[in-house]
Design a protein around this motif. Structure first.
Motif, PDB file in Angstrom:
ATOM      1  N   UNK A   1      42.777 -33.807  33.761  1.00  0.00           N
ATOM      2  CA  UNK A   1      42.683 -35.061  34.522  1.00  0.00           C
ATOM      3  C   UNK A   1      41.646 -34.983  35.642  1.00  0.00           C
ATOM      4  N   UNK A   2      40.957 -36.099  35.815  1.00  0.00           N
ATOM      5  CA  UNK A   2      39.963 -36.298  36.866  1.00  0.00           C
ATOM      6  C   UNK A   2      38.708 -35.433  36.681  1.00  0.00           C
ATOM      7  N   UNK A   3      38.666 -34.587  35.652  1.00  0.00           N
ATOM      8  CA  UNK A   3      37.493 -33.724  35.425  1.00  0.00           C
ATOM      9  C   UNK A   3      36.840 -34.078  34.086  1.00  0.00           C
ATOM     10  N   UNK A   4      37.646 -34.177  33.072  1.00  0.00           N
ATOM     11  CA  UNK A   4      37.120 -34.496  31.749  1.00  0.00           C
ATOM     12  C   UNK A   4      37.342 -35.976  31.440  1.00  0.00           C
ATOM     13  N   UNK A   5      36.428 -36.504  30.641  1.00  0.00           N
ATOM     14  CA  UNK A   5      36.565 -37.899  30.209  1.00  0.00           C
ATOM     15  C   UNK A   5      35.976 -38.057  28.809  1.00  0.00           C
ATOM     16  N   UNK A   6      36.419 -39.107  28.152  1.00  0.00           N
ATOM     17  CA  UNK A   6      35.883 -39.422  26.819  1.00  0.00           C
ATOM     18  C   UNK A   6      34.610 -40.238  27.015  1.00  0.00           C
ATOM     19  N   UNK A   7      33.465 -39.609  26.720  1.00  0.00           N
ATOM     20  CA  UNK A   7      32.188 -40.284  26.931  1.00  0.00           C
ATOM     21  C   UNK A   7      31.855 -41.260  25.804  1.00  0.00           C
ATOM     22  N   UNK A   8      32.250 -40.937  24.536  1.00  0.00           N
ATOM     23  CA  UNK A   8      31.871 -41.809  23.405  1.00  0.00           C
ATOM     24  C   UNK A   8      32.882 -41.648  22.269  1.00  0.00           C
ATOM     25  N   UNK A   9      33.386 -42.728  21.793  1.00  0.00           N
ATOM     26  CA  UNK A   9      34.220 -42.737  20.592  1.00  0.00           C
ATOM     27  C   UNK A   9      33.330 -43.114  19.415  1.00  0.00           C
ATOM     28  N   UNK A  10      33.211 -42.206  18.444  1.00  0.00           N
ATOM     29  CA  UNK A  10      32.268 -42.368  17.337  1.00  0.00           C
ATOM     30  C   UNK A  10      33.041 -42.446  16.019  1.00  0.00           C
ATOM     31  N   UNK A  11      32.742 -43.464  15.207  1.00  0.00           N
ATOM     32  CA  UNK A  11      33.325 -43.590  13.870  1.00  0.00           C
ATOM     33  C   UNK A  11      32.461 -42.833  12.862  1.00  0.00           C
ATOM     34  N   UNK A  12      33.110 -42.054  12.029  1.00  0.00           N
ATOM     35  CA  UNK A  12      32.404 -41.277  11.009  1.00  0.00           C
ATOM     36  C   UNK A  12      32.385 -41.971   9.646  1.00  0.00           C
ATOM     37  N   UNK A  13      32.869 -43.186   9.587  1.00  0.00           N
ATOM     38  CA  UNK A  13      32.860 -43.933   8.332  1.00  0.00           C
ATOM     39  C   UNK A  13      31.450 -44.434   8.013  1.00  0.00           C
ATOM     40  N   UNK A  14      31.215 -44.702   6.736  1.00  0.00           N
ATOM     41  CA  UNK A  14      29.930 -45.280   6.344  1.00  0.00           C
ATOM     42  C   UNK A  14      29.867 -46.723   6.820  1.00  0.00           C
TER      43      UNK A  14
ATOM     44  N   UNK B   1      27.442 -41.563  10.407  1.00  0.00           N
ATOM     45  CA  UNK B   1      27.260 -40.587  11.487  1.00  0.00           C
ATOM     46  C   UNK B   1      27.861 -39.255  11.050  1.00  0.00           C
ATOM     47  N   UNK B   2      27.084 -38.212  11.158  1.00  0.00           N
ATOM     48  CA  UNK B   2      27.586 -36.880  10.820  1.00  0.00           C
ATOM     49  C   UNK B   2      27.626 -35.941  12.032  1.00  0.00           C
ATOM     50  N   UNK B   3      26.960 -36.328  13.135  1.00  0.00           N
ATOM     51  CA  UNK B   3      26.967 -35.515  14.358  1.00  0.00           C
ATOM     52  C   UNK B   3      27.210 -36.452  15.538  1.00  0.00           C
ATOM     53  N   UNK B   4      28.446 -36.419  16.072  1.00  0.00           N
ATOM     54  CA  UNK B   4      28.805 -37.342  17.147  1.00  0.00           C
ATOM     55  C   UNK B   4      28.005 -37.085  18.417  1.00  0.00           C
ATOM     56  N   UNK B   5      27.726 -35.830  18.736  1.00  0.00           N
ATOM     57  CA  UNK B   5      26.972 -35.499  19.954  1.00  0.00           C
ATOM     58  C   UNK B   5      25.556 -36.063  19.870  1.00  0.00           C
ATOM     59  N   UNK B   6      24.863 -35.814  18.730  1.00  0.00           N
ATOM     60  CA  UNK B   6      23.506 -36.320  18.580  1.00  0.00           C
ATOM     61  C   UNK B   6      23.496 -37.846  18.574  1.00  0.00           C
ATOM     62  N   UNK B   7      24.519 -38.448  17.984  1.00  0.00           N
ATOM     63  CA  UNK B   7      24.607 -39.901  17.951  1.00  0.00           C
ATOM     64  C   UNK B   7      24.800 -40.463  19.362  1.00  0.00           C
ATOM     65  N   UNK B   8      25.582 -39.744  20.193  1.00  0.00           N
ATOM     66  CA  UNK B   8      25.865 -40.228  21.546  1.00  0.00           C
ATOM     67  C   UNK B   8      24.688 -40.042  22.487  1.00  0.00           C
ATOM     68  N   UNK B   9      23.931 -38.982  22.293  1.00  0.00           N
ATOM     69  CA  UNK B   9      22.867 -38.666  23.251  1.00  0.00           C
ATOM     70  C   UNK B   9      21.460 -38.771  22.653  1.00  0.00           C
ATOM     71  N   UNK B  10      21.373 -39.030  21.322  1.00  0.00           N
ATOM     72  CA  UNK B  10      20.042 -39.036  20.708  1.00  0.00           C
ATOM     73  C   UNK B  10      19.241 -40.292  20.983  1.00  0.00           C
TER      74      UNK B  10
ATOM     75  N   UNK C   1      16.141 -40.054  11.021  1.00  0.00           N
ATOM     76  CA  UNK C   1      17.395 -40.264  11.767  1.00  0.00           C
ATOM     77  C   UNK C   1      18.253 -39.011  11.883  1.00  0.00           C
ATOM     78  N   UNK C   2      17.795 -37.901  11.335  1.00  0.00           N
ATOM     79  CA  UNK C   2      18.573 -36.666  11.448  1.00  0.00           C
ATOM     80  C   UNK C   2      18.777 -36.269  12.907  1.00  0.00           C
ATOM     81  N   UNK C   3      17.762 -36.443  13.725  1.00  0.00           N
ATOM     82  CA  UNK C   3      17.883 -36.045  15.132  1.00  0.00           C
ATOM     83  C   UNK C   3      18.807 -36.969  15.922  1.00  0.00           C
ATOM     84  N   UNK C   4      19.179 -38.090  15.334  1.00  0.00           N
ATOM     85  CA  UNK C   4      20.125 -38.995  15.983  1.00  0.00           C
ATOM     86  C   UNK C   4      21.559 -38.781  15.473  1.00  0.00           C
ATOM     87  N   UNK C   5      21.732 -37.811  14.589  1.00  0.00           N
ATOM     88  CA  UNK C   5      23.058 -37.560  14.022  1.00  0.00           C
ATOM     89  C   UNK C   5      23.455 -38.577  12.981  1.00  0.00           C
ATOM     90  N   UNK C   6      22.483 -39.265  12.394  1.00  0.00           N
ATOM     91  CA  UNK C   6      22.762 -40.323  11.417  1.00  0.00           C
ATOM     92  C   UNK C   6      22.165 -39.931  10.072  1.00  0.00           C
TER      93      UNK C   6
END
Length: 306
Positions: free
Chosen positions: A53-66, A94-103, A150-155
């Motif tokens: 609590x108060x330190x971690x947070x959910x930055x992005x909710x990513x769906x892995x469906x087509x 989306x196959x890489x949630x981190x790259x999708x969130x920050x790419x 789009x590989x570098x975007x996690x897509x």
């Protein structure tokens, strides 16, 4: 109730709410990007997780469906300077949630712009006819290009479909006329083929009919010939039987002479002007005597019968 108890109760409720909010359940086919103090920490997959609590947070909710993105028509110019409107449908996942969130900031808009640019490059190297007849080739090329970019975007771009290809109005009119002419040509060809087949069928029918008629005539002549041959055989057999019977009866010379005279009498009764006498009848006196003898025998037999 003392204020201390109330304060403790409030603190317990707040603590309980904080603990409950720190329990996170990630649904299936989803990933959550977690940041700690504003810095990426980890990616949570489907399941139960607890955050600090108060330190971690959910930055992005990513769906892995087509997902499917239907982009509006884009103007493109072919190699022979014909402007067409082409709209595309992109299937991605989306196959890489981190790259999708920050790419990239707006992934869908980025895919749309990239697909439009790639489509212009591909169509610009092709003529109008090639564009209209190479839809599968265009789909394959643009899919490979976007998937690599789009590989570098996690897509991952699974496939791209060209939904509509609309050439200018004058070209569409010409194409419609050409299609109409082609349909009429095919109809004429089919009609000619039908007439040809009908003529062949009639000719074959006439041929079969002529063959059957000839076979019937042939069969009739064969039967007539067989009948004539059979009749001839019967006549010859009758003559042979009569000769055999005469030979078995052993007739006397007098009887033979009488029969010869009867034959000559029948010939003489006719209209012939000449009578040919057989060579064995040289002695007419002997023949007459034989006739008399036969006649006497016949008279005697008659008298005896009376």
């Amino acid at each position: 109730m003392p204020w201390g108890v109330i304060l403790i109760a409030i603190l317990l409720i707040v603590a309980l709410l904080v603990i409950v909010r720190c329990i996170v359940i990630v649904p299936q086919s989803n990933s959550y990007v977690i940041e700690s103090l504003g810095v990426y920490k980890e990616t949570w997959d489907a399941g139960l997780h607890i955050k600090v609590p108060f330190i971690e947070r959910i930055a992005r909710r990513v769906s892995l469906k087509e997902e499917v993105a239907d982009f509006p028509p884009q103007p493109v110019i072919t190699r022979d300077n014909v402007t067409m409107m082409i709209d595309t449908v992109v299937f991605f996942q989306v196959f890489d949630a981190k790259a999708y969130a920050y790419g990239v900031t707006r992934p869908i808009a980025a895919i749309e712009n990239l697909s439009a640019t790639t489509l212009r490059d591909i169509i610009g190297s092709m003529s109008l006819d090639e564009t209209l007849t190479s839809r599968d080739l265009i789909n394959t090329k643009i899919t490979a290009t976007l998937d690599e970019a789009t590989d570098r975007w996690g897509i991952k771009v699974n496939r791209i479909e060209l939904k509509n290809i609309e050439p200018p109005q004058e070209i569409r009119t010409a194409m419609e006329k050409q299609m109409k002419a082609d349909r009429e040509k095919r109809a004429s060809i089919l009609l000619a083929e039908g007439e040809k087949q009908a003529a062949i069928t009639r000719a074959e029918g006439e041929k079969e009919s002529a063959i059957l008629r000839a076979e019937a005539v042939k069969e009739q002549k064969i039967r007539e010939a067989e009948g004539q041959a059979q009749a001839l055989l019967l006549v010859q057999k009758a003559k042979a039987d009569s000769i055999r019977l005469i030979n078995e009866a052993a007739p006397s010379q007098n009887m033979l002479a009488l029969r010869s005279m009867e034959a000559m009498e029948r010939v003489a009764d006719g209209k012939a002007t000449k009578i040919i006498v057989p060579s064995n009848m040289q002695d007419m006196a002997a023949t007459v005597s034989a006739i008399k003898a036969v006649a006497g025998d016949t008279s005697g037999a008659a008298a005896a019968g009376k």
